[in-house]
Design a protein around this motif. Structure first.
Motif, PDB file in Angstrom:
ATOM      1  N   VAL A 136      80.677  60.598  13.450  1.00  0.00           N
ATOM      2  CA  VAL A 136      81.015  59.293  14.026  1.00  0.00           C
ATOM      3  C   VAL A 136      79.805  58.620  14.670  1.00  0.00           C
ATOM      4  CG1 VAL A 136      83.445  59.912  14.307  1.00  0.00           C
ATOM      5  CG2 VAL A 136      81.867  60.280  16.216  1.00  0.00           C
ATOM      6  N   ASN A 139      77.829  57.235  11.704  1.00  0.00           N
ATOM      7  CA  ASN A 139      78.498  56.067  11.124  1.00  0.00           C
ATOM      8  C   ASN A 139      78.315  54.834  12.010  1.00  0.00           C
ATOM      9  OD1 ASN A 139      80.391  55.013   9.016  1.00  0.00           O
ATOM     10  ND2 ASN A 139      81.671  54.642  10.806  1.00  0.00           N
ATOM     11  N   ALA A 140      78.448  55.007  13.329  1.00  0.00           N
ATOM     12  CA  ALA A 140      78.274  53.880  14.255  1.00  0.00           C
ATOM     13  C   ALA A 140      76.829  53.368  14.223  1.00  0.00           C
ATOM     14  CB  ALA A 140      78.655  54.302  15.674  1.00  0.00           C
ATOM     15  N   ASN A 143      76.315  51.258  11.157  1.00  0.00           N
ATOM     16  CA  ASN A 143      76.916  49.933  11.318  1.00  0.00           C
ATOM     17  C   ASN A 143      76.092  49.052  12.262  1.00  0.00           C
ATOM     18  OD1 ASN A 143      79.022  50.640   9.618  1.00  0.00           O
ATOM     19  ND2 ASN A 143      80.363  51.292  11.287  1.00  0.00           N
ATOM     20  N   LEU A 144      75.548  49.662  13.316  1.00  0.00           N
ATOM     21  CA  LEU A 144      74.676  48.915  14.230  1.00  0.00           C
ATOM     22  C   LEU A 144      73.410  48.454  13.510  1.00  0.00           C
ATOM     23  CD1 LEU A 144      75.013  51.099  17.451  1.00  0.00           C
ATOM     24  CD2 LEU A 144      75.530  48.654  17.320  1.00  0.00           C
ATOM     25  N   LEU A 423      82.492  58.551  21.200  1.00  0.00           N
ATOM     26  CA  LEU A 423      81.459  57.518  21.273  1.00  0.00           C
ATOM     27  C   LEU A 423      81.314  56.868  22.643  1.00  0.00           C
ATOM     28  CD1 LEU A 423      81.886  55.732  17.827  1.00  0.00           C
ATOM     29  CD2 LEU A 423      80.245  57.498  18.472  1.00  0.00           C
ATOM     30  N   TYR A 497      71.333  49.865  19.237  1.00  0.00           N
ATOM     31  CA  TYR A 497      70.622  50.390  18.065  1.00  0.00           C
ATOM     32  C   TYR A 497      69.238  50.906  18.445  1.00  0.00           C
ATOM     33  CZ  TYR A 497      68.405  51.320  13.754  1.00  0.00           C
ATOM     34  OH  TYR A 497      67.727  51.996  12.771  1.00  0.00           O
ATOM     35  N   PRO A 502      75.475  54.492  20.637  1.00  0.00           N
ATOM     36  CA  PRO A 502      76.693  53.694  20.463  1.00  0.00           C
ATOM     37  C   PRO A 502      77.519  53.557  21.735  1.00  0.00           C
ATOM     38  CG  PRO A 502      76.450  55.294  18.671  1.00  0.00           C
ATOM     39  CD  PRO A 502      75.427  55.639  19.710  1.00  0.00           C
ATOM     40  N   ALA A 506      80.381  50.842  23.240  1.00  0.00           N
ATOM     41  CA  ALA A 506      81.720  51.278  23.659  1.00  0.00           C
ATOM     42  C   ALA A 506      82.013  50.833  25.091  1.00  0.00           C
ATOM     43  CB  ALA A 506      81.831  52.804  23.543  1.00  0.00           C
ATOM     44  N   ILE A 551      82.381  48.184  14.315  1.00  0.00           N
ATOM     45  CA  ILE A 551      81.048  48.796  14.309  1.00  0.00           C
ATOM     46  C   ILE A 551      81.146  50.259  14.729  1.00  0.00           C
ATOM     47  CG2 ILE A 551      78.796  48.790  15.480  1.00  0.00           C
ATOM     48  CD1 ILE A 551      79.062  45.694  15.560  1.00  0.00           C
ATOM     49  N   LEU A 552      82.044  50.556  15.659  1.00  0.00           N
ATOM     50  CA  LEU A 552      82.232  51.942  16.105  1.00  0.00           C
ATOM     51  C   LEU A 552      83.049  52.761  15.108  1.00  0.00           C
ATOM     52  CD1 LEU A 552      82.964  51.401  19.914  1.00  0.00           C
ATOM     53  CD2 LEU A 552      80.808  52.087  18.843  1.00  0.00           C
ATOM     54  N   GLY A 553      83.589  52.091  14.088  1.00  0.00           N
ATOM     55  CA  GLY A 553      84.372  52.801  13.075  1.00  0.00           C
ATOM     56  C   GLY A 553      85.840  52.895  13.405  1.00  0.00           C
TER      57      GLY A 553
END
Length: 560
Positions: A136, A139-140, A143-144, A423, A497, A502, A506, A551-553
């Protein structure tokens, strides 16, 4: 924007010895509203300017002028800036409505590529909560990176090779039950692996037996290869169920074994550069100048080690993707390993070695202790996800029994709760596994954010809001803390980023939800004189919550 303006003016006033970026780093956001919206502490300047912080603050503040500054005060050694709320509110909403999808986006990554090595579970082992973090967080970060303009390549580098598979082969051939393996392959393989670990403490000869089976695997022994391929196939099938539930995909799934026939080239290269040395029959690259232990390249029995494969993989990825950054989202216990990999590449004169970055994270703990498959102490991720979904379904049934698509919403809420629980913590900290904390649907949780998002949807529908015709002139003073918070989104994305963290995003989303709920509790929206202006603000909140969660999934259901 206001930080940039203030930093630029102060840097200009101070002169060429003080850079804007340094000044910007000193600017604070006061916790108390009566201390202003921004503050600049003058204490760091006292020694070089040979004046009191209070006098420096007085001199600088007398030169600060801009339409965005409503009032400038000096208190002690601080310069406190009060912003023009009407100007900032209107500017924020106009900026957002120019292109809602692009709000918070950056272009500093444009034309650059980031490769992420993430997730990387080991075959023949259950996908535990311990693997959740790499998955996770990686993945975050991907996305960032995309929000900042980068092209990304997400690689799931499966652990399908190494000495442990020799142990597994030996364990299965000793204690494995074929029927059990057919019914529940991962459970059976875990059982024999744990048994091998305990038995080897009583009979150390088993360790050597495991090494011999790994050597057979490296030498393409038919029985070893057949079993290994089977273990890999059933494992990947189980992993895919988890990834589907998490909503995570990869650009490339590749095992360590892919580099088996490519490692000789790496070893030859190190030999040609005269970097390999013999040490007790093994081949190593010495890193004495870097104050690191030698990097083992080939063991005394001729087998390779994962360092050899990681070196080969790094070279291959650079040739394939010509990355600008290669992020290894791997636990902090592998810090030494990645230091060795980077320095071996440097000694081999690869100019891009510094582009490799280890994005370390803390452990997932259970009762304060590290989870371990070998010890038989682990929590299965699939089990945790299913329990979270089940609890979410129960809560939804109690609070909204007529909700349509209740099971789908329960999945979004339950899975989101598990992801966010991870996260919201600084990645470098350990995280205590707690289903109770994950499934708390109040406080600092994903369900709280999802519920807030659903509430904004309801308000926008009641007010028949048309986002194509927004009103950006918000007068309500109660909205100011909320406006200031959503205005921070671009800055939060950049920092999250650049610091590979992340949790910054959050925590920002929690602030947005908290300020929105406080604002809504004290402000009439639908039917008020400012209805459309307030709904324009609420739509910006709505969009930011959904974008941030994505963005955090995490998915954001429209009804809960």
């Amino acid at each position: 924007m206001e930080k940039q303006i203030l930093a630029l003016q102060i840097a200009h006033i101070l002169g060429e010895n003080y850079q804007r970026d340094w000044v910007k780093q000193q600017i604070e956001t006061p916790k108390q509203p009566n201390h202003g919206d921004l503050a600049f502490p003058c204490f760091p300047l006292a020694k070089t300017l040979k004046k009191s912080p209070h006098l420096i603050a007085e001199e600088i503040s007398s030169h600060l002028k801009h339409p965005i500054f409503k009032e400038v005060q000096t208190v002690g050694g601080y310069i406190n800036i009060f912003l023009d709320q009407k100007f900032v509110a209107e500017h924020t909403l106009k900026q957002f409505y120019q292109d809602p999808e692009a709000y918070g986006a950056h272009e500093f990554g444009k034309g650059k590529t980031v490769v992420l090595d993430m997730s990387a579970p080991n075959i023949a082992k259950p996908f535990s909560m311990g693997h959740l973090r790499s998955t996770v967080i990686g993945n975050a970060l991907a996305n960032l990176a995309q929000k900042c303009g980068y092209e990304t390549v997400k690689i799931n580098y499966i652990g399908d090779y190494g000495t442990q598979f020799g142990k597994l082969l030996a364990a299965y051939l000793k204690w494995g039950e074929e029927e059990s393996l057919k019914q529940n392959p991962i459970k059976e393989l875990t059982r024999v692996y744990v048994k091998f670990h305990h038995a080897s403490k009583e009979d150390p000869s088993l360790i050597e037996e495991g090494r011999e089976w790994f050597k057979k695997l490296e030498n393409n022994d038919e029985e070893a290869v057949t079993l290994w391929k089977w273990f890999k196939a059933v494992s990947l099938e189980e992993f895919e169920k988890i990834y589907k539930l998490l909503g995570i995909t990869f650009d490339l799934v590749r095992g360590e074994a892919y580099y088996n026939d490519k490692m000789d080239g790496t070893i030859d290269m190190l030999q040609e550069k005269e970097l390999l040395e013999k040490s007790d029959g093994a081949q190593v690259v010495r890193l004495d100048e870097e104050e690191l232990p030698p990097c083992l390249i080939r063991k005394s029995n001729g087998t390779t080690i994962y360092a050899t494969r990681d070196l080969t993989a790094a070279i291959d990825r650079k040739q394939t993707y010509d990355f600008d950054e290669a992020l290894y989202v791997v636990g902090h216990e592998q810090t030494l390993h990645f230091q060795q990999i980077k320095h071996v590449l440097k000694k081999a004169e690869f100019s891009w070695a510094d582009q490799l970055k280890h994005i370390s994270f803390g452990m997932m703990l259970q009762d304060g202790k590290k989870m371990s498959t070998r010890q038989g102490k682990t929590v299965l991720l699939e089990q945790a996800l299913q329990e979270a979904i089940s609890q979410a379904a129960k809560n939804i049934k109690e609070k909204n029994p007529d909700l349509k698509n209740a099971q789908k919403v329960a999945e979004q809420v339950g899975v989101g709760a598990v992801i966010f629980h991870d996260l919201k913590h600084d990645r470098r900290n350990d995280v205590e596994f707690s289903l109770e904390d994950m499934l708390t649907f109040e406080g600092h949780t994903a369900p709280y954010l999802q519920y807030t998002y659903a509430r904004t949807i309801s308000l926008l529908e009641k007010g028949n809001f048309d986002h194509k015709h927004p009103v950006t002139d918000v007068q309500a003073e109660a909205a100011w803390p909320l406006i200031k918070t959503i205005r921070l989104f671009p800055e939060v994305i950049e920092k999250a980023y650049q610091e590979y963290d992340p949790s910054k995003l959050a925590r920002h989303l929690l602030d947005v939800a908290r300020h929105f709920n406080k604002f809504y509790a004290h402000t009439k929206v639908v039917g008020s004189e400012e209805e459309q202006a307030l709904l324009s603000l609420i739509y910006a909140v709505n969009y930011q919550l959904k974008d941030g969660l994505s963005i955090l999934g995490i998915q954001a259901p429209e009804n809960m």
